[in-house]
Design an enzyme around this catalytic site. Structure first.
Site, PDB file in Angstrom:
ATOM      1  N   LYS A 279      -4.792   4.906   8.743  1.00 51.82           N
ATOM      2  CA  LYS A 279      -3.892   5.629   8.171  1.00 51.82           C
ATOM      3  C   LYS A 279      -4.263   7.118   8.183  1.00 51.82           C
ATOM      4  O   LYS A 279      -3.294   7.740   8.171  1.00 51.82           O
ATOM      5  CB  LYS A 279      -3.754   5.075   6.674  1.00 51.82           C
ATOM      6  CG  LYS A 279      -3.282   3.487   6.602  1.00 51.82           C
ATOM      7  CD  LYS A 279      -3.362   2.960   5.135  1.00 51.82           C
ATOM      8  CE  LYS A 279      -2.611   1.469   5.201  1.00 51.82           C
ATOM      9  NZ  LYS A 279      -2.519   0.754   3.967  1.00 51.82           N
TER      10      LYS A 279
ATOM     11  N   SER B 259       0.622  -1.184   0.065  1.00 56.40           N
ATOM     12  CA  SER B 259       0.028  -0.019   0.060  1.00 56.40           C
ATOM     13  C   SER B 259       0.981   1.412  -0.043  1.00 56.40           C
ATOM     14  O   SER B 259       0.385   2.390  -0.040  1.00 56.40           O
ATOM     15  CB  SER B 259      -1.050  -0.083   1.253  1.00 56.40           C
ATOM     16  OG  SER B 259      -0.338   0.127   2.400  1.00 56.40           O
TER      17      SER B 259
END
Length: 347
Positions: free
Chosen positions: A287, A242
């Site tokens: 995140k 990611s």
């Protein structure tokens, strides 16, 4: 002490003991929380995250931060019920079933190995995407990932071998290699030209009949790349794909004059393929929290993650929708210069 008082005391003690024991009882859940945030154009423990050798680089400033998700729990290290309850009450934490992170058909070690492999692949495709954006030529290479146990290729084609030709024809991609092998009848020999740790050689493998009746050799392949210079990415014990978008942006920034961010604190996430396409990721809520804590004011968000991001974005964090590396660069340029459109995430 009366019998009634003693009974109440004992009952209270047993209730407390059961409550404490229940709170410590292991449960099959995993807690996801904001993990470390690292600036891809900065340093980690005094060492640059991205280093380039063999090509000119330029000084830069600001933040292009990758964000991560930390996990607690899993098979063999399960969390207690109390930890799970705390997580359910915290908006910045997610509590998910164990099999979401650790599929039942895989061991913890296999999941971690897969994450490590995905990180390595992400670093390669991110470099390829950045160089493609800069119009710097590189070579696509078909690499041997593994061979099937008991197959003709086992012991002949080795993991890490680069397949350059098949029967003398260029091996431009995995589909071409497979098609050239299938041109044979089962039982015939096929000759692979390979680059094994810099040494070129021919390897002849006998084909066998596959489940579809066509010729196979039992090799599993992946794409690799030969770059005209060395790009090294070091982020420590972090896995998964990611961070690809932020790696590409960091490489692009270091290879172009002037700071891409204009000194701004930008974080983001998203997978990256060699063509520059940004893909969706997991853990967007955690995140974003990590990015905000690290001082970011702008968060680059894969378009597929926008609905979830909009629903949970922390105050003061601007969400910018991205689909491609080129689009992310243009959005950052617009933010830096104050001119041009900046795609925003919507629900």
């Amino acid at each position: 002490m009366s019998r009634r008082a003693l009974t109440l005391l004992v009952a209270g003690f047993l209730t407390l003991a059961l409550a404490v024991g229940g709170a410590m009882l292991p449960v099959p859940y995993v807690v996801l929380s904001p993990g470390p945030t690292e600036n891809t154009i900065g340093d980690v423990k005094g060492k640059p995250v991205i280093t380039v050798a063999g090509h000119q680089t330029y000084p830069t400033t600001g933040m292009l931060s990758m964000v991560t998700v930390a996990y607690q729990g899993g098979p063999g290290n399960r969390i207690g019920l109390l930890t799970a309850l705390r997580g359910w009450l915290d908006d910045t934490i997610a509590v998910v079933p164990e099999e979401t992170i650790f599929p039942r058909e895989q061991t913890v070690e296999e999941v971690e190995e897969e994450n490590t492999a995905e990180m390595a692949t992400s670093q390669e495709t991110s470099t390829a995407a950045a160089l493609r954006e800069l119009k710097i030529a590189y070579q696509n290479v078909v690499e041997v990932a593994s061979t099937d146990k008991g197959s003709p290729a086992e012991g002949k084609l080795l993991p890490g071998d680069l397949i350059t030709t098949v029967d003398g024809a260029p091996a431009t991609d995995m589909e071409t290699v497979a098609a050239l092998v299938r041109k044979h009848s089962p039982g015939e020999d096929v000759t692979f030209g390979v680059d094994r740790k810099g040494a070129k050689q021919d390897v002849t493998v006998k084909t066998v009949k596959g489940s579809s009746g066509q010729a196979i050799v039992g090799v599993r392949m992946g794409m690799s790349y030969k770059f005209p210079f060395t790009v090294n990415i070091s982020v420590g014990d972090v896995g998964g794909p990611s961070a690809g978008l932020m790696f590409s942006l960091g490489i692009y920034d270091k290879l172009t004059p002037g700071p891409l961010t204009g000194g701004k604190a930008i974080a983001g996430t998203g997978t990256m393929d060699a063509q520059g396409t940004v893909g969706a990721i997991g853990g967007i809520e955690q995140k974003m929290v990590g990015a905000k804590k690290a001082g970011a004011t702008i968060f680059l968000t894969p378009s597929a993650n926008c609905p979830a991001a909009v629903a949970a974005v922390p105050d003061g964090l601007r969400l910018v929708k991205v689909d491609t590396l080129n689009g992310a660069i243009k959005a950052i340029d617009a933010i830096r210069t104050g001119s041009g459109s900046v795609p925003a995430c919507t629900s």
